[in-house]
Motif scaffolding. Structure first.
Motif, short mmCIF file in Angstrom:
data_model
loop_
_atom_site.label_atom_id
_atom_site.label_comp_id
_atom_site.label_asym_id
_atom_site.label_seq_id
_atom_site.Cartn_x
_atom_site.Cartn_y
_atom_site.Cartn_z
N ILE A 114 0.85 -1.18 0.00
CA ILE A 114 0.00 0.00 0.00
C ILE A 114 0.89 1.24 0.00
N LEU A 115 0.60 2.16 -0.88
CA LEU A 115 1.35 3.41 -0.95
C LEU A 115 0.98 4.29 0.24
N LEU A 116 1.99 4.67 1.01
CA LEU A 116 1.78 5.55 2.17
C LEU A 116 1.97 7.01 1.83
N ALA A 117 3.00 7.30 1.04
CA ALA A 117 3.32 8.69 0.68
C ALA A 117 4.09 8.68 -0.62
N ALA A 118 3.93 9.78 -1.38
CA ALA A 118 4.65 9.87 -2.65
C ALA A 118 4.88 11.32 -3.03
N SER A 119 5.99 11.53 -3.71
CA SER A 119 6.30 12.81 -4.33
C SER A 119 6.85 12.47 -5.71
N ARG A 120 7.31 13.45 -6.40
CA ARG A 120 7.81 13.23 -7.75
C ARG A 120 8.97 12.23 -7.80
N ASP A 121 9.84 12.24 -6.80
CA ASP A 121 11.03 11.40 -6.83
C ASP A 121 11.14 10.40 -5.69
N ARG A 122 10.09 10.26 -4.88
CA ARG A 122 10.13 9.30 -3.77
C ARG A 122 8.77 8.68 -3.53
N MET A 123 8.79 7.43 -3.09
CA MET A 123 7.58 6.74 -2.68
C MET A 123 7.89 5.93 -1.43
N ARG A 124 6.93 5.85 -0.55
CA ARG A 124 7.05 5.00 0.63
C ARG A 124 5.88 4.02 0.60
N ILE A 125 6.21 2.74 0.66
CA ILE A 125 5.22 1.67 0.52
C ILE A 125 5.36 0.72 1.71
N VAL A 126 4.23 0.29 2.23
CA VAL A 126 4.25 -0.69 3.31
C VAL A 126 3.79 -2.03 2.73
N SER A 127 4.50 -3.08 3.13
CA SER A 127 4.16 -4.42 2.66
C SER A 127 4.11 -5.38 3.83
N ARG A 128 3.02 -6.10 3.91
CA ARG A 128 2.87 -7.10 4.97
C ARG A 128 3.87 -8.24 4.77
N ARG A 129 4.20 -8.50 3.54
CA ARG A 129 5.09 -9.62 3.22
C ARG A 129 6.50 -9.46 3.77
N ILE A 130 7.00 -8.20 3.81
CA ILE A 130 8.36 -8.00 4.30
C ILE A 130 8.39 -7.31 5.67
N ASN A 131 7.22 -7.03 6.24
CA ASN A 131 7.12 -6.45 7.59
C ASN A 131 7.90 -5.16 7.79
N GLU A 132 7.96 -4.34 6.77
CA GLU A 132 8.63 -3.05 6.90
C GLU A 132 8.17 -2.14 5.77
N THR A 133 8.52 -0.88 5.90
CA THR A 133 8.21 0.03 4.80
C THR A 133 9.39 0.04 3.83
N LEU A 134 9.06 0.29 2.60
CA LEU A 134 10.06 0.31 1.54
C LEU A 134 10.07 1.72 0.96
N GLU A 135 11.23 2.31 0.87
CA GLU A 135 11.33 3.64 0.27
C GLU A 135 11.96 3.51 -1.10
N LEU A 136 11.27 4.05 -2.09
CA LEU A 136 11.78 4.04 -3.45
C LEU A 136 12.18 5.45 -3.84
N ARG A 137 13.23 5.55 -4.63
CA ARG A 137 13.68 6.84 -5.15
C ARG A 137 13.79 6.75 -6.65
N ARG A 138 13.37 7.81 -7.31
CA ARG A 138 13.47 7.84 -8.76
C ARG A 138 14.74 8.57 -9.16
N ILE A 139 15.56 7.87 -9.95
CA ILE A 139 16.82 8.42 -10.44
C ILE A 139 16.81 8.26 -11.95
N GLU A 140 16.89 9.38 -12.65
CA GLU A 140 16.88 9.40 -14.11
C GLU A 140 15.70 8.61 -14.68
N GLY A 141 14.53 8.76 -14.07
CA GLY A 141 13.31 8.14 -14.57
C GLY A 141 13.09 6.70 -14.18
#
Length: 71
Positions: free
Chosen positions: A16-43
């Motif tokens: 489930i997406l918790l927060a997002a901006s143009r270059d970052r996303m924070r997602i929570v997953s029950r499967r890995i028991n933690e939040t995952l932070e994604l960053r966009r680099i060069e698309g």
């Protein structure tokens, strides 16, 4: 927003997406028991461990503003 992510190894994680901006996303997953932070680099999206991540699919409720981070 519900999302499915795919990693280079073929592993898929849904979450489930918790927060997002143009270059970052924070997602929570029950499967890995933690939040995952994604960053966009060069698309391209990367995990905080440097792994390339593909957004395989997402399901929005119609009120989520995807334009700001999917442009």
């Amino acid at each position: 927003m519900y999302m499915i992510l795919r990693f280079p190894s073929g592993r898929q994680i849904d979450g489930i997406l918790l927060a997002a901006s143009r270059d970052r996303m924070r997602i929570v997953s029950r499967r890995i028991n933690e939040t995952l932070e994604l960053r966009r680099i060069e698309g391209k999206w990367f995990s905080d461990r440097g792994e390339r991540v593909e957004i395989e699919s997402w399901l929005a409720d119609g009120q989520t503003r995807t334009r700001s981070f999917c442009a």
